[in-house]
Design an enzyme around this catalytic site. Structure first.
Site, PDB file in Angstrom:
ATOM      1  N   LYS A  30      -6.906 -97.393 -17.651  1.00  0.00           N
ATOM      2  CA  LYS A  30      -6.307 -98.715 -17.470  1.00  0.00           C
ATOM      3  C   LYS A  30      -5.905 -98.910 -16.013  1.00  0.00           C
ATOM      4  CE  LYS A  30      -6.513 -98.862 -22.006  1.00  0.00           C
ATOM      5  NZ  LYS A  30      -5.715 -98.173 -23.005  1.00  0.00           N
ATOM      6  N   ASP A  59       4.220 -93.160 -24.104  1.00  0.00           N
ATOM      7  CA  ASP A  59       2.816 -93.481 -23.852  1.00  0.00           C
ATOM      8  C   ASP A  59       2.824 -94.569 -22.779  1.00  0.00           C
ATOM      9  OD1 ASP A  59       0.211 -94.382 -23.831  1.00  0.00           O
ATOM     10  OD2 ASP A  59       0.079 -94.762 -25.986  1.00  0.00           O
ATOM     11  N   TRP A 111      -0.354 -99.633 -30.547  1.00  0.00           N
ATOM     12  CA  TRP A 111      -0.529 -98.245 -30.124  1.00  0.00           C
ATOM     13  C   TRP A 111       0.599 -97.354 -30.603  1.00  0.00           C
ATOM     14  CZ3 TRP A 111      -5.085 -96.705 -29.359  1.00  0.00           C
ATOM     15  CH2 TRP A 111      -6.032 -97.532 -28.747  1.00  0.00           C
TER      16      TRP A 111
HETATM   17  C1  LIG Z   1      -5.785 -97.633 -24.365  1.00  0.00           C
HETATM   18  C2  LIG Z   1      -4.511 -97.105 -24.932  1.00  0.00           C
HETATM   19  C3  LIG Z   1      -4.472 -95.989 -25.772  1.00  0.00           C
HETATM   20  C4  LIG Z   1      -5.731 -95.281 -26.200  1.00  0.00           C
HETATM   21  O1  LIG Z   1      -6.222 -94.601 -25.105  1.00  0.00           O
HETATM   22  P1  LIG Z   1      -7.512 -93.659 -25.224  1.00  0.00           P
HETATM   23  O2  LIG Z   1      -7.503 -93.034 -23.868  1.00  0.00           O
HETATM   24  O3  LIG Z   1      -8.673 -94.533 -25.493  1.00  0.00           O
HETATM   25  O4  LIG Z   1      -7.254 -92.689 -26.309  1.00  0.00           O
HETATM   26  C5  LIG Z   1      -3.263 -95.535 -26.228  1.00  0.00           C
HETATM   27  N1  LIG Z   1      -2.119 -96.139 -25.874  1.00  0.00           N
HETATM   28  C6  LIG Z   1      -2.100 -97.217 -25.063  1.00  0.00           C
HETATM   29  C7  LIG Z   1      -0.796 -97.844 -24.700  1.00  0.00           C
HETATM   30  C8  LIG Z   1      -3.293 -97.736 -24.562  1.00  0.00           C
HETATM   31  O5  LIG Z   1      -3.281 -98.796 -23.748  1.00  0.00           O
END
Ligand SMILES: *Cc1c(COP(=O)(O)O)cnc(C)c1O
Length: 360
Positions: free
Chosen positions: A196, A172, A102
């Site tokens: 998540k 993030d 990511w």
């Molecule tokens: C799932 C995830 C993403 C992508 O998220 P979306 O909401 O599908 O754009 C980005 N970064 C991390 C760490 C993730 O777990």
């Protein structure tokens, strides 16, 4: 509760108590005669839901004064671009510490707006550790330093926050937000897709130190301008109302179950159960360096990958679902977010032991 344990990486399981409340309120939210799905977002009823959610987020995460809490759309993926649109100003570059898939994607998307400087990176393709802080090539004139606190695909997680000096830290936190107590004041900005750990898909949470917001880059859509979003209570256009409502219930559940300190303890215990077993035998392996292992996503491979499908089929029969690993890593992945009960992890362990025994 239904008969399955859901280990999906996202969208992921929600606390059963939250789902039960959603069900109880589904047809008639508190005497309004309608579902939250059917309400105008300009309606008083929904405005109270929205404000209540923000208040609970501020309490649970101890968001300090001076930080905006924004409810946006487009997922964490949209923030890969929206963050630079709002924070770069007249600078052209930010530092990225890449510890998994990511973070790598975040750096690549940044390149539409400026020069992504990779200050440190694990071995691309098989990230198994976090580079030593002493080896990071940070630059004093970077607009910010970007990290991914938990790499969902590779199962690599920061155990402590790095000190990055005066440059704002942008994180993030899609897959570990609200899973342990956090000092928000150490961040310039936190973003997270909800699906998540904190709610259904469709909602993106952004927590940003207000004084870091710069004049947006040319071409930035109105709905992506943090200052404008804040000035309009995150309701410039129709928000993901239902996801926002469920998110509020999740944060209430966090409050009612002891907050983030209690949650962190449970999460540590759940993950330890699995890692202790993984380290004690050689039928299964986890490749991540111990000090960087994720409490949220535990990837593991079978020493005999030809058994992968049999493992998954047997797991499904035992009611253990969502275990197939990400295609980049292969093997399996057990996601142990806040809503996963310890009994779910124990059920997985029982199955793994039995499977290993039967194939030895
Ligand atoms: C799932 C995830 C993403 C992508 O998220 P979306 O909401 O599908 O754009 C980005 N970064 C991390 C760490 C993730 O777990």
């Amino acid at each position: 509760m239904s008969g399955v344990v859901n280990f999906s990486a996202g969208p992921a399981m929600l606390p059963p108590a939250v789902l039960a409340q959603v069900q109880a309120e589904l047809l008639d939210w508190r005497g309004t005669g309608m579902s939250v799905m059917e309400m105008s977002h300009r309606d008083r009823a929904f405005m109270s839901i929205a404000q209540d959610c923000e208040q609970r987020i501020r309490e649970v995460l101890s968001v300090p004064p001076g930080y905006l809490v924004l409810f946006m759309q487009g997922g964490a993926s949209a923030q890969f671009g929206v963050v630079p649109q709002n924070l770069l100003g007249d600078r052209r570059s930010a530092d990225f510490v890449v510890t998994g898939a990511w973070g790598s994607k975040a750096a690549a998307e940044f390149s539409y707006f400026g020069q992504a400087h990779v200050a440190a990176s694990g071995a691309a393709g098989h990230y198994t550790s976090i580079p030593d802080r002493a080896d990071w090539d940070l630059r004093a004139d970077a607009a910010y330093v970007h990290i991914t606190t938990n790499e969902t695909v590779h199962g690599v997680q920061f155990q402590t926050l790095p000190d990055v000096g005066e440059v704002p830290l942008v994180a993030d936190m899609s897959s570990d937000i609200a899973s342990y107590p956090l000092d928000v004041s150490r961040f310039g900005l936190i973003y997270a897709g909800a699906q998540k750990n904190i709610g259904p898909a469709g909602l993106t949470l952004v927590i940003v130190r207000e004084d870091l917001i710069r004049p947006v880059l040319p071409g930035t859509l109105t709905v992506n301008r943090y200052a404008t979003v804040a000035a309009n209570d995150s309701m410039l256009n129709t928000p993901p109302c239902f996801a926002w409502y469920v998110c509020g219930l999740v944060f209430r559940w966090l409050q009612e179950t002891g907050g983030l300190a209690a949650r962190a303890q449970i999460n540590r215990r759940k993950a330890a159960l699995l890692y202790d077993y993984l380290d004690a035998q050689d039928f299964y392996q986890n490749p991540v360096v111990q000090s960087c292992r994720s409490l949220m996503n535990v990837p593991f491979t079978l020493a005999r990958p030809e058994l992968d499908q049999a493992f998954l089929d047997g797991a499904a029969t035992a009611g253990l679902v969502g275990l197939k690993g990400h295609r980049l890593v292969g093997g399996m992945r057990a996601s142990l977010y806040n809503a996963m009960p310890e009994s779910g992890v124990r059920a997985l362990l029982d199955y793994m032991k039995e499977f290993a025994r039967s194939r030895a």
